[in-house]
Design a protein around this motif. Structure first.
Motif, PDB file in Angstrom:
ATOM      1  N   HIS A   1      -0.201  46.422  41.318  1.00 56.36           N
ATOM      2  CA  HIS A   1      -0.429  45.050  41.407  1.00 56.36           C
ATOM      3  C   HIS A   1      -1.743  43.907  41.143  1.00 56.36           C
ATOM      4  O   HIS A   1      -3.043  45.400  41.485  1.00 56.36           O
ATOM      5  CB  HIS A   1       0.315  43.999  42.040  1.00 56.36           C
TER       6      HIS A   1
ATOM      7  N   SER B   1       3.806  37.373  45.400  1.00 53.90           N
ATOM      8  CA  SER B   1       4.436  36.997  44.256  1.00 53.90           C
ATOM      9  C   SER B   1       5.617  36.747  45.205  1.00 53.90           C
ATOM     10  O   SER B   1       6.489  36.333  43.963  1.00 53.90           O
ATOM     11  CB  SER B   1       4.723  36.758  43.088  1.00 53.90           C
TER      12      SER B   1
ATOM     13  N   SER C   1      10.153  28.782  35.608  1.00 52.27           N
ATOM     14  CA  SER C   1      11.348  28.187  35.176  1.00 52.27           C
ATOM     15  C   SER C   1      12.323  27.564  36.005  1.00 52.27           C
ATOM     16  O   SER C   1      13.459  27.155  36.261  1.00 52.27           O
ATOM     17  CB  SER C   1      11.645  29.332  36.453  1.00 52.27           C
TER      18      SER C   1
HETATM   19  C1  LIG Z   1       1.926  32.598  34.588  1.00 53.70           C
HETATM   20  C2  LIG Z   1       2.883  32.840  35.085  1.00 53.70           C
HETATM   21  C3  LIG Z   1       4.247  32.545  34.911  1.00 53.70           C
HETATM   22  C4  LIG Z   1       5.131  33.682  35.784  1.00 53.70           C
HETATM   23  N1  LIG Z   1       6.264  33.080  35.253  1.00 53.70           N
HETATM   24  C5  LIG Z   1       7.311  33.471  36.356  1.00 53.70           C
HETATM   25  C6  LIG Z   1       8.994  32.924  36.453  1.00 53.70           C
HETATM   26  O1  LIG Z   1       8.992  32.086  35.295  1.00 53.70           O
HETATM   27  N2  LIG Z   1       9.349  33.679  36.905  1.00 53.70           N
HETATM   28  C7  LIG Z   1       9.328  34.332  37.974  1.00 53.70           C
HETATM   29  O2  LIG Z   1       9.926  35.062  38.859  1.00 53.70           O
HETATM   30  N3  LIG Z   1       8.336  34.621  38.533  1.00 53.70           N
HETATM   31  C8  LIG Z   1       7.176  34.064  37.135  1.00 53.70           C
HETATM   32  N4  LIG Z   1       6.220  34.939  37.395  1.00 53.70           N
HETATM   33  C9  LIG Z   1       5.730  35.598  38.990  1.00 53.70           C
HETATM   34  C10 LIG Z   1       5.142  37.564  38.618  1.00 53.70           C
HETATM   35  O3  LIG Z   1       6.380  37.755  37.992  1.00 53.70           O
HETATM   36  C11 LIG Z   1       4.645  37.800  39.592  1.00 53.70           C
HETATM   37  O4  LIG Z   1       3.817  36.971  39.426  1.00 53.70           O
HETATM   38  C12 LIG Z   1       4.453  39.128  38.848  1.00 53.70           C
HETATM   39  O5  LIG Z   1       5.513  39.855  39.213  1.00 53.70           O
HETATM   40  C13 LIG Z   1       2.942  39.634  39.785  1.00 53.70           C
HETATM   41  O6  LIG Z   1       3.570  39.991  41.517  1.00 53.70           O
HETATM   42  P1  LIG Z   1       2.249  40.106  42.618  1.00 53.70           P
HETATM   43  O7  LIG Z   1       1.972  38.422  41.976  1.00 53.70           O
HETATM   44  O8  LIG Z   1       3.026  39.745  43.821  1.00 53.70           O
HETATM   45  O9  LIG Z   1       1.090  40.850  41.889  1.00 53.70           O
HETATM   46  C14 LIG Z   1       5.382  34.281  36.912  1.00 53.70           C
HETATM   47  C15 LIG Z   1       3.724  34.298  36.923  1.00 53.70           C
HETATM   48  C16 LIG Z   1       2.669  33.892  36.588  1.00 53.70           C
HETATM   49  C17 LIG Z   1       1.381  34.375  36.579  1.00 53.70           C
END
Ligand SMILES: Cc1cc2nc3c(=O)[nH]c(=O)nc-3n(C[C@H](O)[C@H](O)[C@H](O)COP(=O)(O)O)c2cc1C
Length: 429
Positions: A91, A246, A384
């Protein structure tokens, strides 16, 4: 009108993306090639107080030192968190869809005492700078540099890392992620007391999703023309930046119930909007906030909420907030929505407003994530949601806006929580 502007919507484009038609996803963190500059260890983020953060920055006499380059690069796209028991192990301080990491960071040397002028790609695994060949658009990049500026940063995006999973939807995710990373770069510069002025770059892209890596934004070491008003958080910025995440787990999770105070939500909104001001349109689905009845709210630049609509059946909005299976919205205190004027996107036949709208939304979402972290909460950015439902809920059918991006805020479960074994029972209905 291009396909990109015509089909900006979540439900259409994400559901119909030609998944799997493309070659396997390109790997992030590709191996080093040729000579590289070994960077010194990054300095820890200083715990500066909020008034210092808002004070005018010291103008660097020349280009950054190697230690400054190392510290800024590491706190923008370095690997800062390793979660070996989780689905996604690596991450960074900015989020990425399914941790595919399409965004690349380059240091741009214009007048550096030790580095010949050119682009240097930051390699997050090796923590090195790798000289990159000057791209065809080098001259147009230089044209965006303010007069007298010695150096800066360039962000680019590699479509092949996301296209296999997201098809034509990839451009939206690339530009949103670039918005997060650009904002994170500015926050890192702020924390180290360095100036940063960003200038979005617009590649002359052609529909469909391009094959080649595209430049997405430049941040120069020069005074920012639009430093926002003072807004702060309850803990030092450096700590919030490092704690932003996230929510653990695969693309879906079951948060623990959490409540917030209305004043805390207002402070988060004020902090998030302090960079973009009136440009950023922030709304929220409020579920569990003391002092704010459950409902749909709009927030002004000072963070003040206005109730637009009370929730009749919360189940309906919970489902619409995450239409893919797997994420339980019910325990979340709130879900933020970033809206933009899509009538402008429709009116234009160019990539520029499309890219900038997503960049703005990504930057705002990055600050919402940092603000949630200051309260010990996760902030999951996602595309989503059912945007037609939320466009109706927030009254956008009359204004020409649409909900481009959402940020789900909640309290995380412990790392390793068995998320795939079944639906846990919560006390909330
Ligand atoms: C542009 C973008 C779109 C994303 N879309 C989704 C999504 O549709 N559903 C979801 O569960 N997570 C989504 N995420 C979250 C990512 O999966 C998450 O940020 C990633 O696993 C990294 O986790 P961290 O921020 O804790 O490092 C999205 C992140 C970004 C930046």
């Amino acid at each position: 009108m291009t396909a990109a502007t015509q089909f900006y919507t979540t439900t259409y484009q994400k559901r119909t993306a030609p998944r799997g038609l493309f070659t396997p996803a390109a790997a992030p963190f590709t191996a080093a090639q040729g000579a590289e500059v070994i960077l010194p260890a990054p300095a820890p983020l200083p715990e500066r107080d909020w008034s210092q953060l808002h004070a005018p920055k010291v103008r660097p006499a020349g280009a950054l030192t190697l230690e400054q380059i190392a510290s800024v690069a590491f706190h923008t796209l370095g690997l800062t968190r390793y979660e070996p028991t989780e689905h996604y192990a690596f991450h960074r301080l900015a989020p990425s869809p399914r941790c595919r990491y399409p965004t690349e960071l380059h240091y741009v040397a214009l007048r550096h005492p030790h580095l010949p002028a050119g682009l240097y790609r930051y390699h997050p695994v090796r923590h090195t700078l790798q000289p990159a060949a000057s791209p065809a658009w080098w001259a147009s990049l230089l044209a965006t540099a303010p007069v007298g500026c010695a150096d800066g940063w360039l962000l680019s995006s590699v479509p092949g890392r996301v296209r296999n999973t997201y098809g034509d939807f990839s451009t939206r995710l690339m530009f949103l992620e670039a918005g997060h990373v650009t904002e994170q770069l500015r926050l890192a510069l702020d924390t180290f007391g360095l100036e940063g002025a960003d200038s979005p770059l617009t590649a002359d892209l052609q529909w469909e999703v391009p094959d080649t890596e595209v430049p997405v934004s430049a941040v120069w070491h020069a005074p920012s023309p639009h430093a926002g008003p003072v807004a702060d958080l309850p803990v030092p910025l450096g700590r919030s930046l490092l704690q932003r995440h996230s929510g653990h787990g695969f693309n879906g999770m079951f948060p623990r119930p959490a409540r917030l105070l209305a004043s805390e939500v207002e402070r988060m909104a004020r902090y998030a909007l302090s960079r973009t001001g009136d440009q950023g349109s922030l709304h929220a689905l409020i579920r569990h906030v003391d002092g704010l009845p459950a409902g749909a709210y709009a927030f002004d630049a000072s963070g003040r909420p206005t109730l637009l609509r009370r929730l009749g059946d919360p189940g309906e909005s919970d489902r619409a907030a995450f239409i893919a299976p797997g994420f339980d919205v019910r325990p979340c205190p709130l879900v933020w929505f970033v809206a933009v004027q899509t009538s402008d996107l429709y009116a234009s036949d160019r990539w520029e407003p499309y890219q900038q709208a997503h960049g703005l939304a990504g930057g705002l979402a990055q600050r919402l994530g940092v603000a949630a972290a200051a309260y010990g909460l996760f902030a999951r950015p996602a595309v989503s949601h059912d945007e037609q439902y939320f466009d109706w809920l927030f009254g956008f059918t009359r204004t020409g806006q649409t909900t481009l991006y959402e940020v789900l805020v909640g309290r995380d479960r412990d790392q390793g929580f068995p998320q795939r074994l079944g639906r846990p029972v919560t006390t909330l209905v």
